[in-house]
Design a protein around this motif. Structure first.
Motif, PDB file in Angstrom:
ATOM      1  N   ALA A  76      65.589  95.029  95.610  1.00 51.37           N
ATOM      2  CA  ALA A  76      66.640  95.996  95.976  1.00 51.37           C
ATOM      3  C   ALA A  76      68.047  95.441  95.759  1.00 51.37           C
ATOM      4  N   LYS A  77      68.185  94.126  95.943  1.00 52.95           N
ATOM      5  CA  LYS A  77      69.506  93.486  95.768  1.00 52.95           C
ATOM      6  C   LYS A  77      70.024  93.633  94.339  1.00 52.95           C
ATOM      7  N   HIS A  78      69.119  93.842  93.392  1.00 51.87           N
ATOM      8  CA  HIS A  78      69.494  93.814  91.968  1.00 51.87           C
ATOM      9  C   HIS A  78      69.465  95.184  91.309  1.00 51.87           C
ATOM     10  N   ILE A  79      69.108  96.239  92.080  1.00 49.23           N
ATOM     11  CA  ILE A  79      69.009  97.572  91.477  1.00 49.23           C
ATOM     12  C   ILE A  79      70.403  98.173  91.334  1.00 49.23           C
ATOM     13  N   LYS A  80      70.808  98.350  90.087  1.00 53.40           N
ATOM     14  CA  LYS A  80      72.103  98.974  89.803  1.00 53.40           C
ATOM     15  C   LYS A  80      72.102  99.434  88.343  1.00 53.40           C
ATOM     16  N   PRO A  81      73.017 100.312  87.978  1.00 49.12           N
ATOM     17  CA  PRO A  81      73.085 100.725  86.577  1.00 49.12           C
ATOM     18  C   PRO A  81      73.258  99.501  85.667  1.00 49.12           C
ATOM     19  N   GLY A  82      72.531  99.490  84.550  1.00 49.26           N
ATOM     20  CA  GLY A  82      72.648  98.392  83.586  1.00 49.26           C
ATOM     21  C   GLY A  82      71.535  97.372  83.666  1.00 49.26           C
ATOM     22  N   VAL A  83      70.871  97.273  84.814  1.00 54.13           N
ATOM     23  CA  VAL A  83      69.770  96.307  84.931  1.00 54.13           C
ATOM     24  C   VAL A  83      68.520  96.926  84.296  1.00 54.13           C
ATOM     25  N   THR A  84      67.637  96.085  83.774  1.00 56.09           N
ATOM     26  CA  THR A  84      66.397  96.600  83.200  1.00 56.09           C
ATOM     27  C   THR A  84      65.250  96.426  84.197  1.00 56.09           C
ATOM     28  N   GLN A 120      64.619  98.825  78.781  1.00 56.84           N
ATOM     29  CA  GLN A 120      65.603  99.903  78.854  1.00 56.84           C
ATOM     30  C   GLN A 120      66.409  99.798  80.149  1.00 56.84           C
ATOM     31  N   ALA A 121      67.720  99.859  80.023  1.00 56.90           N
ATOM     32  CA  ALA A 121      68.597  99.726  81.193  1.00 56.90           C
ATOM     33  C   ALA A 121      68.540 100.981  82.056  1.00 56.90           C
ATOM     34  N   LEU A 122      68.587 100.772  83.371  1.00 56.97           N
ATOM     35  CA  LEU A 122      68.677 101.894  84.306  1.00 56.97           C
ATOM     36  C   LEU A 122      70.087 102.467  84.249  1.00 56.97           C
ATOM     37  N   VAL A 123      70.187 103.771  84.494  1.00 58.65           N
ATOM     38  CA  VAL A 123      71.509 104.402  84.464  1.00 58.65           C
ATOM     39  C   VAL A 123      71.796 105.083  85.800  1.00 58.65           C
ATOM     40  N   GLU A 124      73.074 105.266  86.075  1.00 63.15           N
ATOM     41  CA  GLU A 124      73.523 105.968  87.285  1.00 63.15           C
ATOM     42  C   GLU A 124      72.791 107.301  87.410  1.00 63.15           C
ATOM     43  N   GLY A 125      72.260 107.567  88.604  1.00 61.69           N
ATOM     44  CA  GLY A 125      71.577 108.836  88.830  1.00 61.69           C
ATOM     45  C   GLY A 125      70.068 108.761  88.696  1.00 61.69           C
ATOM     46  N   ASP A 126      69.554 107.656  88.143  1.00 60.01           N
ATOM     47  CA  ASP A 126      68.100 107.463  88.073  1.00 60.01           C
ATOM     48  C   ASP A 126      67.530 107.250  89.471  1.00 60.01           C
ATOM     49  N   ILE A 127      66.243 107.552  89.628  1.00 55.33           N
ATOM     50  CA  ILE A 127      65.500 107.047  90.787  1.00 55.33           C
ATOM     51  C   ILE A 127      64.338 106.217  90.254  1.00 55.33           C
ATOM     52  N   ILE A 128      64.014 105.145  90.981  1.00 58.36           N
ATOM     53  CA  ILE A 128      62.871 104.329  90.555  1.00 58.36           C
ATOM     54  C   ILE A 128      61.954 104.022  91.735  1.00 58.36           C
ATOM     55  N   SER A 129      60.689 104.337  91.532  1.00 57.21           N
ATOM     56  CA  SER A 129      59.670 103.919  92.496  1.00 57.21           C
ATOM     57  C   SER A 129      59.247 102.509  92.098  1.00 57.21           C
ATOM     58  N   VAL A 130      59.345 101.588  93.051  1.00 53.82           N
ATOM     59  CA  VAL A 130      58.910 100.203  92.821  1.00 53.82           C
ATOM     60  C   VAL A 130      57.694  99.962  93.707  1.00 53.82           C
ATOM     61  N   ASP A 131      56.557  99.763  93.065  1.00 55.46           N
ATOM     62  CA  ASP A 131      55.278  99.554  93.752  1.00 55.46           C
ATOM     63  C   ASP A 131      54.885  98.097  93.540  1.00 55.46           C
ATOM     64  N   CYS A 132      54.549  97.418  94.635  1.00 49.79           N
ATOM     65  CA  CYS A 132      54.290  95.980  94.569  1.00 49.79           C
ATOM     66  C   CYS A 132      53.047  95.632  95.380  1.00 49.79           C
ATOM     67  N   GLY A 133      52.282  94.690  94.875  1.00 48.14           N
ATOM     68  CA  GLY A 133      51.139  94.161  95.623  1.00 48.14           C
ATOM     69  C   GLY A 133      51.105  92.656  95.492  1.00 48.14           C
ATOM     70  N   VAL A 134      50.640  91.976  96.526  1.00 49.49           N
ATOM     71  CA  VAL A 134      50.470  90.518  96.439  1.00 49.49           C
ATOM     72  C   VAL A 134      49.102  90.126  96.976  1.00 49.49           C
ATOM     73  N   LEU A 135      48.665  88.981  96.521  1.00 52.12           N
ATOM     74  CA  LEU A 135      47.432  88.362  97.030  1.00 52.12           C
ATOM     75  C   LEU A 135      47.812  87.016  97.638  1.00 52.12           C
TER      76      LEU A 135
END
Length: 257
Positions: A28-36, A83-98
């Motif tokens: 979440a700290k890194h989610i912003k327009p321009g990041v891939t 592909q870089a994220l752009v302003e106005g996008d939404i992203i579901s981030v699904d994560c699992g660990v073992l």
């Protein structure tokens, strides 16, 4: 075959699930327009391994990444790209660990910069669907009560409830029985008892409930290409109140700043 968990096993699943939550907070700290999404995936994998765990998704049935990152009309199982994220996008981030031989699984849908009010409403309602489902995930209720709670709240708002994809049991395997649909009839299905650990994960579409799968064999997107949101908790069924093993509080602490 449903595997019921002991109190000790639930604590190990909690440890894995909380690491998933912390990983999502780190992302979440890194989610912003321009990041891939590929960069976010790299951050997550590093964080998981630094914390003595293994990314659950990487290599799972051939999946190439540590996170499923699903942008806009992608419902779930999106493969991270350059592909870089752009302003106005939404992203579901699904994560699992073992970790310690037990899995944790959670997902959160993030706004990239400012998003349209109607898209924000979709996120709000989807998260509320999860909360309502967790409320009824207690001893004596049934699987159909969980699905009904999600379906009723989403459809009341005119949204589509994805039927092809479901929540699931969690434990020594990433996906265990039972399946946990996001639709259903009250008072039907398997009875919920102590020791049952499940991932509840509403996938709610702004338009049609219908979805398609991409040729890559993973990416699932809405048929009408309208946005979709996805929130997920791993929970243990308990008396009176479900024990939520993952948490959104560490993620939302980051989002406040």
């Amino acid at each position: 075959m449903v595997h019921y968990k002991s109190a000790e096993e639930i604590e190990l699943i909690r440890e894995s699930s909380l690491l998933v939550s912390k990983t999502l907070a780190e992302v979440a700290k890194h989610i912003k327009p321009g990041v891939t999404s590929l960069e976010l995936d790299r951050i997550a994998e590093q964080f998981i391994r630094d914390n003595g765990a293994t990314p659950a998704f990487k290599g799972y049935e051939g999946f190439p990444a540590s996170l499923c990152i699903s942008v806009n009309e992608v419902v779930v199982h999106g493969i991270p790209t350059k592909q870089a994220l752009v302003e106005g996008d939404i992203i579901s981030v699904d994560c699992g660990v073992l970790k310690n031989k037990f899995y944790g699984d959670s997902a959160y849908t993030f706004a990239v910069g400012e998003i349209a009010p109607e898209v924000q409403q979709l996120l709000t309602i989807t998260k509320e669907c999860l909360a309502k489902a967790v409320e009824v995930a207690v001893v004596g209720m049934r699987l159909g009560d969980i699905g009904f709670a999600v379906q009723e709240h989403a459809e009341k708002q005119g949204y589509g409830v994805v039927r092809e994809l479901v929540g699931h049991g969690v434990g020594r395997h990433l996906h265990e029985d039972p399946q946990v649909p996001n639709y259903g009839k009250r008072g039907t299905g398997m009875k919920l008892t102590e020791g049952l650990v499940i991932a509840i994960e509403p996938m709610i579409n702004m338009g049609t409930a219908r979805v398609k799968q991409s040729n890559d064999g993973w990416t699932v997107f809405t048929q009408d290409r309208k946005p979709s949101a996805h929130f997920e908790h791993t929970i243990a069924v308990a008396k009176g109140k479900a024990d939520v093993l993952s948490t959104f509080s560490v993620i939302e602490e980051v989002l406040k700043n």
